[in-house]
Design a protein around this motif. Structure first.
Motif, PDB file in Angstrom:
ATOM      1  N   ARG A  95       0.689  -1.261  -0.074  1.00 52.02           N
ATOM      2  CA  ARG A  95      -0.047  -0.088   0.028  1.00 52.02           C
ATOM      3  C   ARG A  95       0.831   1.201  -0.010  1.00 52.02           C
ATOM      4  O   ARG A  95       0.507   2.356  -0.449  1.00 52.02           O
ATOM      5  N   ALA A  96       2.092   0.980   0.524  1.00 57.62           N
ATOM      6  CA  ALA A  96       3.125   2.264   0.582  1.00 57.62           C
ATOM      7  C   ALA A  96       3.699   2.664  -0.732  1.00 57.62           C
ATOM      8  O   ALA A  96       3.736   3.789  -1.248  1.00 57.62           O
ATOM      9  N   VAL A  97       4.045   1.520  -1.345  1.00 62.26           N
ATOM     10  CA  VAL A  97       4.641   1.771  -2.850  1.00 62.26           C
ATOM     11  C   VAL A  97       3.448   2.328  -3.498  1.00 62.26           C
ATOM     12  O   VAL A  97       3.612   3.159  -4.322  1.00 62.26           O
ATOM     13  N   ALA A  98       2.136   1.837  -3.478  1.00 65.08           N
ATOM     14  CA  ALA A  98       1.125   2.318  -4.195  1.00 65.08           C
ATOM     15  C   ALA A  98       0.761   3.819  -3.943  1.00 65.08           C
ATOM     16  O   ALA A  98       0.481   4.619  -4.805  1.00 65.08           O
ATOM     17  N   LEU A 129       9.138  -4.536  -2.647  1.00 67.14           N
ATOM     18  CA  LEU A 129       9.607  -3.123  -3.024  1.00 67.14           C
ATOM     19  C   LEU A 129       9.817  -2.935  -4.422  1.00 67.14           C
ATOM     20  O   LEU A 129      10.263  -1.902  -4.829  1.00 67.14           O
ATOM     21  N   SER A 130       9.195  -3.861  -5.529  1.00 65.17           N
ATOM     22  CA  SER A 130       9.217  -3.586  -6.995  1.00 65.17           C
ATOM     23  C   SER A 130       8.018  -2.473  -7.165  1.00 65.17           C
ATOM     24  O   SER A 130       7.147  -2.518  -6.545  1.00 65.17           O
ATOM     25  N   GLY A 131       8.103  -2.081  -8.492  1.00 65.74           N
ATOM     26  CA  GLY A 131       7.150  -1.482  -9.007  1.00 65.74           C
ATOM     27  C   GLY A 131       7.022   0.207  -8.924  1.00 65.74           C
ATOM     28  O   GLY A 131       5.997   0.669  -9.408  1.00 65.74           O
ATOM     29  N   ARG A 153      21.639  -5.836  -2.741  1.00 62.23           N
ATOM     30  CA  ARG A 153      22.122  -4.966  -3.943  1.00 62.23           C
ATOM     31  C   ARG A 153      21.892  -5.355  -5.283  1.00 62.23           C
ATOM     32  O   ARG A 153      20.987  -4.715  -6.261  1.00 62.23           O
ATOM     33  N   THR A 154      22.068  -6.769  -5.722  1.00 64.98           N
ATOM     34  CA  THR A 154      21.827  -7.372  -6.775  1.00 64.98           C
ATOM     35  C   THR A 154      20.396  -7.210  -7.098  1.00 64.98           C
ATOM     36  O   THR A 154      20.000  -7.149  -8.248  1.00 64.98           O
ATOM     37  N   GLY A 155      19.517  -7.596  -6.260  1.00 68.02           N
ATOM     38  CA  GLY A 155      17.992  -7.690  -6.388  1.00 68.02           C
ATOM     39  C   GLY A 155      17.372  -6.238  -6.710  1.00 68.02           C
ATOM     40  O   GLY A 155      16.676  -5.986  -7.726  1.00 68.02           O
ATOM     41  N   PHE A 156      18.084  -5.286  -6.133  1.00 69.30           N
ATOM     42  CA  PHE A 156      17.382  -3.840  -6.327  1.00 69.30           C
ATOM     43  C   PHE A 156      17.931  -3.419  -7.722  1.00 69.30           C
ATOM     44  O   PHE A 156      17.151  -2.662  -8.605  1.00 69.30           O
ATOM     45  N   GLU A 157      19.331  -3.949  -8.122  1.00 65.81           N
ATOM     46  CA  GLU A 157      19.725  -3.269  -9.395  1.00 65.81           C
ATOM     47  C   GLU A 157      18.826  -4.192 -10.569  1.00 65.81           C
ATOM     48  O   GLU A 157      18.662  -3.529 -11.475  1.00 65.81           O
ATOM     49  N   ARG A 158      18.487  -5.288 -10.144  1.00 70.71           N
ATOM     50  CA  ARG A 158      17.730  -6.094 -11.223  1.00 70.71           C
ATOM     51  C   ARG A 158      16.268  -5.172 -11.604  1.00 70.71           C
ATOM     52  O   ARG A 158      15.855  -5.163 -12.613  1.00 70.71           O
ATOM     53  N   LEU A 159      15.905  -4.397 -10.493  1.00 70.76           N
ATOM     54  CA  LEU A 159      14.572  -3.575 -10.707  1.00 70.76           C
ATOM     55  C   LEU A 159      14.953  -2.043 -11.236  1.00 70.76           C
ATOM     56  O   LEU A 159      13.868  -1.497 -11.635  1.00 70.76           O
ATOM     57  N   TYR A 161      16.721  -0.073  -9.789  1.00 70.68           N
ATOM     58  CA  TYR A 161      17.201   1.168  -8.778  1.00 70.68           C
ATOM     59  C   TYR A 161      18.508   1.284  -8.813  1.00 70.68           C
ATOM     60  O   TYR A 161      19.396   0.434  -8.972  1.00 70.68           O
ATOM     61  N   THR A 162      18.950   2.671  -8.557  1.00 66.44           N
ATOM     62  CA  THR A 162      20.389   2.793  -8.209  1.00 66.44           C
ATOM     63  C   THR A 162      20.804   2.744  -6.809  1.00 66.44           C
ATOM     64  O   THR A 162      20.125   3.394  -5.706  1.00 66.44           O
ATOM     65  N   VAL A 163      21.646   1.722  -6.603  1.00 67.79           N
ATOM     66  CA  VAL A 163      22.045   1.372  -5.096  1.00 67.79           C
ATOM     67  C   VAL A 163      23.444   2.090  -5.034  1.00 67.79           C
ATOM     68  O   VAL A 163      24.474   1.883  -5.895  1.00 67.79           O
ATOM     69  N   LEU A 164      23.850   2.867  -3.973  1.00 67.21           N
ATOM     70  CA  LEU A 164      24.943   3.720  -3.554  1.00 67.21           C
ATOM     71  C   LEU A 164      25.369   3.156  -2.470  1.00 67.21           C
ATOM     72  O   LEU A 164      24.998   3.123  -1.678  1.00 67.21           O
ATOM     73  N   GLN A 165      26.824   2.838  -2.265  1.00 67.04           N
ATOM     74  CA  GLN A 165      27.708   2.350  -1.276  1.00 67.04           C
ATOM     75  C   GLN A 165      28.980   3.083  -1.515  1.00 67.04           C
ATOM     76  O   GLN A 165      29.872   2.778  -1.914  1.00 67.04           O
TER      77      GLN A 165
END
Length: 304
Positions: A95-98, A129-131, A153-159, A161-165
């Motif tokens: 619901r938060a994502v929506a 957290l997709s979408g 990190r790998t999962g978010f990048e597949r979506l 999304y930009t991951v910053l470390q």
């Protein structure tokens, strides 16, 4: 600070309780951040959702000296400390994502702690957290490092999304460059401010993402930076005076909301996870999705 346990109250009652909070001793009193409204969860009374599926919305205006004029009115959504698993309702997360998508922000910031202790929820993090339909920037929290930061990190990048470390990105927004600086988690001593800022623009619109609020003390002073953090859950179980003292002794003087620190600004999100029917109770704090509107301020007009 409201002291009644937040349990089975209506969304409207929750919003009123949050709005009644008094500023803490470290809060901003310079009126450079305007809390426009803290509204109830966008729940219709007839939806009949479980209490654990609720969250609170906050709307904030950030006055940022020195940022590019083109970014005046830029909209940001900020989520933190989601803690996917039994501690947080999956319905609440979706619901938060929506709700974020419905408000069409220019940017979405995620500031860490997507899991708690177990690796079992890891696939669900990426699913829940997709979408997001706006560009998403991600940093990691202490629990993510303790569980499996590489998987996340790998999962978010597949979506996409930009991951910053300890990295930064300069992205064009409305015809002007915007710098997003992602500092890794300070709780696990992985924050490297020098590396993050190396080669980054030294002026303009510069937004910092990092999980632990005290990293703000390491930022270049008087930089007109805005840092977005989480980690504290707003104090989780708040007893006025006692909670602040405990957090200060633990090296966490910034607990929730907006602060001015050494010529920069900080916002500490109360976190979307925990509480409201889960095994980790909240008292005086509420699951939060925060929205921000950036406003340009002439540097010369800012009072010392």
């Amino acid at each position: 600070m409201a002291l009644r346990l937040a349990r089975r109250r209506s969304a409207i009652q929750t919003a009123k309780a949050v709005s009644a909070h008094e500023p803490g001793p470290h809060r901003n009193h310079m009126k450079r951040n305007e809390l426009r409204a803290i509204g109830p969860d966008p729940l219709r009374p007839d939806a009949r959702l479980r209490w654990r599926d609720h969250f609170t919305l906050s709307e904030n205006v950030l006055h940022v000296p020195g940022m590019h004029r083109e970014h005046d009115g830029l909209r940001i959504a900020h989520l933190s400390d989601i803690h996917v698993g039994q501690a947080t309702s999956a319905v609440r997360i979706r619901r938060a994502v929506a709700e974020v998508n419905a408000r069409t922000p220019d940017l979405v910031f995620l500031t860490g702690d997507y899991v708690t202790h177990s690796p079992k929820p890891l696939p669900r993090v990426i699913e829940l957290l997709s979408g997001f339909t706006s560009p998403v920037f991600v940093v990691m929290g202490n629990h993510d490092h303790w569980v499996d930061v590489n998987y996340l990190r790998t999962g978010f990048e597949r979506l996409g999304y930009t991951v910053l470390q300890n990295e930064h990105r300069v992205v064009p927004m409305r015809g002007a460059p915007l710098t997003v600086l992602g500092i890794d988690d300070g709780r696990t001593h992985r924050d490297d401010v020098e590396t993050t800022f190396r080669g980054a623009p030294e002026s303009g619109t510069r937004l910092v993402l990092t999980h632990a609020p005290p990293t703000v003390d390491k930022l270049p002073p008087n930089g007109n930076l805005v840092q977005f953090s989480g980690h504290t859950h707003g104090g989780q179980f708040v007893v006025r005076g006692l909670t602040e003292a405990i957090f200060r002794r633990a090296g966490q003087p910034y607990i929730q909301g907006h602060y001015h620190v050494r010529g920069n600004q900080l916002y500490v999100n109360m976190g979307l996870g925990f509480g409201f029917g889960g095994p980790y109770l909240r008292r005086g704090t509420y699951p939060e999705v925060a929205f921000f509107t950036l406003r340009h301020v002439e540097t010369s007009s800012v009072q010392a």
